[in-house]
Design an enzyme around this catalytic site. Structure first.
Site, PDB file in Angstrom:
ATOM      1  N   SER A 450       0.839  -1.190   0.000  1.00 56.52           N
ATOM      2  CA  SER A 450       0.000   0.000   0.000  1.00 56.52           C
ATOM      3  C   SER A 450       0.883   1.253   0.000  1.00 56.52           C
ATOM      4  CB  SER A 450      -0.957  -0.056   1.187  1.00 56.52           C
ATOM      5  OG  SER A 450      -1.935   0.926   1.050  1.00 56.52           O
ATOM      6  N   ASP A 531      -8.652  -4.516  -5.855  1.00 55.26           N
ATOM      7  CA  ASP A 531      -8.311  -3.471  -4.892  1.00 55.26           C
ATOM      8  C   ASP A 531      -9.028  -2.171  -5.245  1.00 55.26           C
ATOM      9  OD1 ASP A 531      -6.988  -1.623  -3.208  1.00 55.26           O
ATOM     10  OD2 ASP A 531      -5.196  -2.885  -3.205  1.00 55.26           O
ATOM     11  N   HIS A 563      -7.843  -5.021  -1.189  1.00 52.99           N
ATOM     12  CA  HIS A 563      -6.714  -4.434  -0.468  1.00 52.99           C
ATOM     13  C   HIS A 563      -6.432  -5.132   0.858  1.00 52.99           C
ATOM     14  CE1 HIS A 563      -3.985  -0.999  -0.157  1.00 52.99           C
ATOM     15  NE2 HIS A 563      -4.305  -0.905   1.114  1.00 52.99           N
TER      16      HIS A 563
HETATM   17  P1  4NP Z   1      -2.798   1.960   3.019  1.00 54.62           P
HETATM   18  O1  4NP Z   1      -3.525   2.339   1.653  1.00 54.62           O
HETATM   19  O2  4NP Z   1      -1.375   2.328   2.969  1.00 54.62           O
HETATM   20  O3  4NP Z   1      -3.133   0.534   3.218  1.00 54.62           O
HETATM   21  O4  4NP Z   1      -3.478   2.794   4.090  1.00 54.62           O
HETATM   22  C1  4NP Z   1      -3.604   3.536   1.025  1.00 54.62           C
HETATM   23  C2  4NP Z   1      -4.677   3.695   0.214  1.00 54.62           C
HETATM   24  C3  4NP Z   1      -4.877   4.876  -0.437  1.00 54.62           C
HETATM   25  C4  4NP Z   1      -3.981   5.914  -0.268  1.00 54.62           C
HETATM   26  C5  4NP Z   1      -2.867   5.747   0.534  1.00 54.62           C
HETATM   27  C6  4NP Z   1      -2.674   4.554   1.193  1.00 54.62           C
HETATM   28  N1  4NP Z   1      -4.236   7.131  -0.890  1.00 54.62           N
HETATM   29  O5  4NP Z   1      -3.460   8.074  -0.709  1.00 54.62           O
HETATM   30  O6  4NP Z   1      -5.248   7.226  -1.542  1.00 54.62           O
END
Ligand code: 4NP
Length: 596
Positions: A450, A531, A563
């Site tokens: 992520s 995802d 995700h």
């Molecule tokens: P995470 O996922 O790191 O699992 O929290 C994300 C999802 C989307 C974004 C950043 C991290 N975004 O900036 O949209």
């Protein structure tokens, strides 16, 4: 160290991902604990009798998200993804008296991304996001009534006395998290952004005030907010231990039926538990949730060397394990040693960094800089499947809490706002250089999921000489296209991260897809097909560009998942390709009996 065969490597990962996890979320009717357990191959809910250890499964099919329940509840409420991982959730409830007989709540409502659920006083309230809007809803009969619309991302944490409270992030708040208090009847919403910091973990107390954590630049403290005038004050507790601990973060607050205030606070990646401000001794590591029941405390504990398990702490301070998974015999040696260091970064900042030394690697030995997601998250002394898998495959693991991480105060967190793939990437590079200069690392790789996958992509395209290769899981590669593909919650999140600026040029510059030319080292892409947070489509375009330019990469599209990794099978789809790729680069896997 000798190489392993593929089947040995995969078998180890399978043993790791199959370890049962236990988390105690609440106290149900009759004093049973509501346990969320990663067990029977997925996340399931159980009524757990802590005196006998007997467990009764409540849900029929696996669960995605569980409501916060008031003490003594006779039903459990939860959400389930009904879109093969795309995070479209439906709500269900089950009575303790009829386990397995799930009732779909608000069946006329279209599935949506559910952000927080509370079940209290027989009512179910939740916050959710659709493509168009974010809202607070109340379940009423067959449908969900929209109580209020939100600009910003609302995460519901508490409901009582007709008031719903939670945390919200609005792009114009400069990276700070505020509170909301909503009247469930009238739909009136009041917001509160505490001066000089952020808010966390609000709980509606019995007297109708809201107790919350103020996260200041370097310290966190408890406050009480009066929702009528939205005035707040520091909450004074009988015990002084919480204040003298000087926490940098507070991660959990609850008020027990007897009025006791239960708090979990953190500093340097480890937690402590306090009741009415008095320290309750618990094993070193991290603590999550906590309940009071019959003069005893139930709390979930984990560390980098121990998966989540439920502990009982007696009045005399004695600690007893109520539920825990069985660990493979080889695990203790593979996860040999945990340490915490502060790594100096380019601007003199000190980056709080956890290090997990593998008992299967020499010193210096192959090392992975493992980057957490979020970015508003942290890698502390908590169980971490990727770290454990890498250490088990013979890699030391270095986990920098780069600027933007939570857990170390707002000053550190806010440094990332408006600057993704900027200062935080320098912090990650600093941790890689530290790994080499300290004598820990022979070669350094990078991996993350992520936001951590985004950092991997940034590192390999912007700092191509610092790492020998990397694994980008569920990564962000193109902010512009991703924004177009996002629902209301993630659109707001992206704007929040960029400090409220919708600057297409900056977004393009900070997108790895703009820098494919600079890729030099082998890249392994792992991406869930469905995802909806970090969509696959931009990553496919990245691959097309990498292919046209003759770059060395491999890609694993994980089918039938999104995700969130919620099952043993999904964990295998993500972790196995990552570990095999790195082991292959290190010539630690294969049929022949090589050694190094
Ligand atoms: P995470 O996922 O790191 O699992 O929290 C994300 C999802 C989307 C974004 C950043 C991290 N975004 O900036 O949209």
């Amino acid at each position: 160290m000798a190489t392993r065969s593929y089947s040995e490597l995969v078998k180890r990962v399978e043993e790791l991902v199959s370890i049962e996890h236990y988390v105690s979320l609440g106290v149900l009717k009759g004093g049973l604990l509501l346990a969320a357990a990663f067990r029977e191959g997925a996340l399931n809910l159980y009524a757990l009798d802590p005196s006998t250890g007997s467990m009764k499964r409540l849900n029929r099919d696996p669960v995605t998200l569980t409501a916060r329940h008031e003490y003594g509840s006779d039903r459990v409420v939860f959400a389930r993804d009904v879109a093969r991982g795309a995070e479209m959730h439906a709500l269900y409830s089950v009575s303790l008296d009829s386990p397995g007989e799930e009732e779909r709540l608000a069946p006329s409502m279209k599935p949506a991304r559910v952000l927080g659920i509370v079940y209290s006083g027989g009512e179910v309230l939740f916050t959710a996001s659709t493509r168009e809007e974010n809202g607070l809803y109340a379940v009423e009969g067959d449908s969900a009534r929209l109580v209020a619309r939100f600009k910003g991302v609302p995460l519901l944490t508490s409901y009582g006395r007709g008031l719903a409270a939670g945390v919200t992030m609005k792009p114009e708040w400069g990276g700070r998290f505020g509170l909301f208090v909503a009247d469930a009847g009238s739909g009136e919403v009041k917001e509160h952004l505490p001066e000089g910091g952020s808010a966390c973990c609000p709980v509606v107390a019995g007297d109708g005030t809201v107790i919350y954590a103020f996260i200041g630049p370097r310290r966190a403290e408890l406050r009480r907010l009066d929702p009528s005038g939205m005035k707040d004050e520091k909450l004074r507790l009988e015990g002084r231990d919480l204040d003298s601990f000087e926490p940098t973060d507070i991660t959990f607050i609850d008020v027990a039926p007897d009025g006791s205030i239960i708090v979990i606070a953190r500093k340097a990646g480890r937690s402590r538990l306090f009741i009415d401000g008095r320290l309750v001794r618990a094993p070193e590591g991290s603590l999550y949730y906590a309940q009071l029941r019959g003069g005893r405390i139930y709390v979930t504990h984990s560390s980098l060397r121990k998966p989540p398990r439920i502990l009982e702490i007696g009045g005399d301070g004695g600690v007893r394990v109520v539920a825990e998974g069985r660990l493979p015999g080889w695990l203790g040696e593979a996860l040999r040693e945990v340490s915490f260091v502060e790594v100096e970064s380019f601007d003199g900042s000190r980056v709080p960094t956890y290090v997990l030394k593998s008992g299967e690697a020499g010193e210096p030995g192959p090392t992975v800089v493992l980057v957490h997601g979020g970015p508003f998250a942290e890698y502390g002394d908590d169980w971490n499947l990727l770290a454990a898998s890498l250490a088990s495959a013979g890699f030391h693991v270095v986990m920098p809490n780069y600027r933007g991480s939570v857990g170390y105060g707002e000053e550190w967190k806010l440094k990332i706002i408006g600057d993704p793939c900027g200062g935080e990437l320098e912090d990650i590079v600093a941790s890689a250089r530290w790994a080499r200069s300290s004598g820990l690392a022979s070669r350094v790789y990078i991996a993350g999921y992520s936001y951590g996958g985004y950092m991997t992509m940034c590192a390999l395209t912007r700092k191509p000489r610092e790492f020998e290769g990397g694994v980008a899981g569920a990564s962000v590669v193109d902010w512009v296209e991703m924004y177009e593909l996002s629902d209301a919650a993630f659109k707001q999140f992206i704007e929040f991260l960029f400090g409220g600026k919708r600057d297409a040029e900056l977004w393009r510059e900070r997108s790895p897809i703009s820098h494919v030319d600079s890729l030099e080292k082998p890249l392994c892409i792992v991406h869930p097909q469905n995802d909806s947070r970090t969509p696959l489509k931009p990553v496919l375009r990245f691959m097309e560009k990498a292919l046209e330019r003759g770059k060395a990469f491999e890609a694993h599209i994980a089918p039938d998942m999104g995700h969130v990794v919620n099952t043993v099978e999904d964990a295998m789809k993500i972790v196995v390709p990552a570990v095999v790729f790195l082991a292959r680069l290190e010539k630690r896997v294969g049929g022949s009996a090589q050694s190094d």
